[in-house]
Every structure is written in structure tokens, then in C-alpha cells.
Design a protein around this motif. Structure first.
Motif, mmCIF file in Angstrom:
data_model
loop_
_atom_site.group_PDB
_atom_site.id
_atom_site.type_symbol
_atom_site.label_atom_id
_atom_site.label_comp_id
_atom_site.label_asym_id
_atom_site.label_seq_id
_atom_site.Cartn_x
_atom_site.Cartn_y
_atom_site.Cartn_z
ATOM 1 N N LYS A 1 -14.975 6.514 -10.130
ATOM 2 C CA LYS A 1 -14.054 5.765 -9.606
ATOM 3 C C LYS A 1 -13.532 4.384 -10.202
ATOM 4 O O LYS A 1 -14.525 3.951 -10.809
ATOM 5 C CB LYS A 1 -14.330 5.227 -8.090
ATOM 6 N N LYS B 1 0.864 -1.023 -0.159
ATOM 7 C CA LYS B 1 -0.132 0.012 0.155
ATOM 8 C C LYS B 1 0.884 1.394 -0.106
ATOM 9 O O LYS B 1 0.360 2.131 -0.155
ATOM 10 C CB LYS B 1 -0.973 0.087 1.240
ATOM 11 N N VAL C 1 -12.104 0.633 -10.324
ATOM 12 C CA VAL C 1 -11.777 -0.429 -9.329
ATOM 13 C C VAL C 1 -10.897 -1.804 -10.072
ATOM 14 O O VAL C 1 -11.782 -1.924 -10.966
ATOM 15 C CB VAL C 1 -12.997 -1.029 -8.538
ATOM 16 N N THR D 1 -7.123 -1.539 -1.704
ATOM 17 C CA THR D 1 -8.203 -1.651 -0.639
ATOM 18 C C THR D 1 -8.579 -3.091 -0.077
ATOM 19 O O THR D 1 -8.833 -3.275 0.993
ATOM 20 C CB THR D 1 -9.493 -1.409 -1.207
ATOM 21 N N SER D 2 -7.948 -3.975 -0.831
ATOM 22 C CA SER D 2 -8.007 -5.433 0.002
ATOM 23 C C SER D 2 -7.103 -6.461 -0.684
ATOM 24 O O SER D 2 -6.535 -6.056 -1.758
ATOM 25 C CB SER D 2 -9.674 -5.985 -0.328
ATOM 26 N N LYS E 1 -5.163 3.493 -4.525
ATOM 27 C CA LYS E 1 -5.176 2.992 -2.940
ATOM 28 C C LYS E 1 -5.519 1.318 -3.057
ATOM 29 O O LYS E 1 -6.382 0.933 -3.903
ATOM 30 C CB LYS E 1 -6.417 3.471 -2.420
ATOM 31 N N THR F 1 -7.338 -6.097 -4.536
ATOM 32 C CA THR F 1 -8.360 -5.022 -4.991
ATOM 33 C C THR F 1 -7.709 -3.602 -4.965
ATOM 34 O O THR F 1 -7.341 -3.252 -3.998
ATOM 35 C CB THR F 1 -9.786 -4.972 -4.522
ATOM 36 N N ALA F 2 -7.626 -2.846 -5.989
ATOM 37 C CA ALA F 2 -7.240 -1.437 -5.998
ATOM 38 C C ALA F 2 -7.988 -0.675 -6.585
ATOM 39 O O ALA F 2 -8.904 -0.853 -7.392
ATOM 40 C CB ALA F 2 -5.931 -1.359 -6.359
ATOM 41 N N GLU F 3 -8.280 0.612 -6.365
ATOM 42 C CA GLU F 3 -9.113 1.859 -6.788
ATOM 43 C C GLU F 3 -8.288 3.041 -6.886
ATOM 44 O O GLU F 3 -7.334 3.345 -6.310
ATOM 45 C CB GLU F 3 -10.237 1.857 -5.944
#
Length: 143
Positions: free
Chosen positions: A98, A19, A100, A32-33, A30, A40-42
Motif C-alpha cells: 500500500k 472520491k 499512501v 481516505t481523509s 482511494k 490523504t489518499a492510498e
């Protein structure tokens, strides 16, 4: 006495390292998980990310997908380096939305792993990347 492997601690450490990836942070991506083999990134698309046609530049979409791929493939704590990827674009990304990216491991062997990465906005599949990594015999997390 051997050190016992703790997947939860290793995964959290990998999440912390990834991160803070400098290029992703520069773009505003970012993480995110993340779990073993998936991430997962966004990113929020801004005007500085547009191409001359007014849609999100393909390089930005590629970078988002590539970062999710890097996170998923390095999620085990073992150094994984990309050796091949291919991306198809299906729809334009737009400013002030956004995006993803979700990376999912398809297959993993002792030395190679393959991933499927999908990039979506709120309504559409924007792009699909297929990618492969080479798995090195090193751990990038500190002991």
C-alpha cells in the motif's frame, strides 16, 4: 437573506465529489481523509503498475501524489487548478504494498496556494512532491 456557510457540509460535499474522480478510481486510488488544506489518499500497487525494472512506475506514484494534492487544494470547495509541481523519488515502490500520499497546505493567499505531498509505503518515504495551485473565483460544489 444570505446563505450561511457550513464548513462541515461543504467539506463532506467536496469529499464526495473528489472520491468519485474518474482517473483516480481507474487507478484504484482511494481518498481516505480530507479537511481544509489537507488530504490523504492510498493505493494498493498491483503487477499492472510496475515498470520494466519490477518497481512501481513513477507515473503511478506521481498520480497518487497529484490526486492527494488535488483533494487538499480543492477541499475548501473553491476551484483550484494545478499550475506547477515537482517530484523527487527516494525509494522504489513494490508490488502488493500500500502506498499512501498525504498532502499538506504550506501557504494560501487569495489566488495561490502551495502544498507539500509525501508518498510513503509501510516503511519508507517513497517520494516528495511540491506543488502550487491557482485559486479560481468559482465554487465547484452545488448549492
Amino acid at each position: 437573506m444570505s446563505k450561511q456557510y457550513n464548513k462541515t457540509v461543504e467539506s463532506q460535499s467536496a469529499f464526495q465529489v473528489l472520491k468519485n474522480e474518474p482517473f483516480a478510481n481507474y487507478l484504484g486510488i482511494k481518498l481516505t481523509s480530507m479537511d481544509e488544506g489537507t488530504a490523504t489518499a492510498e493505493l494498493f500497487a498491483t503487477e499492472t503498475m510496475l515498470n520494466s525494472h519490477g518497481s512501481v512506475h513513477g507515473g503511478v506514484i506521481f498520480s497518487l501524489a497529484d490526486f492527494a494534492f488535488a483533494a487538499a487544494s480543492n477541499s475548501y470547495g473553491q476551484v483550484a487548478v494545478g499550475v506547477n509541481n515537482s517530484i523527487n523519488y527516494f525509494a522504489a515502490g513494490h508490488v502488493n504494498t500500500k502506498l499512501v500520499a498525504t498532502a499538506t497546505e504550506i501557504k494560501r493567499t487569495r489566488k495561490l496556494a502551495w502544498y507539500n505531498i509525501q508518498v510513503h509505503n509501510e516503511e519508507n518515504l517513497i517520494a516528495l512532491m511540491e506543488a502550487m495551485v491557482y485559486l479560481k473565483n468559482q465554487n465547484f460544489l452545488s448549492e
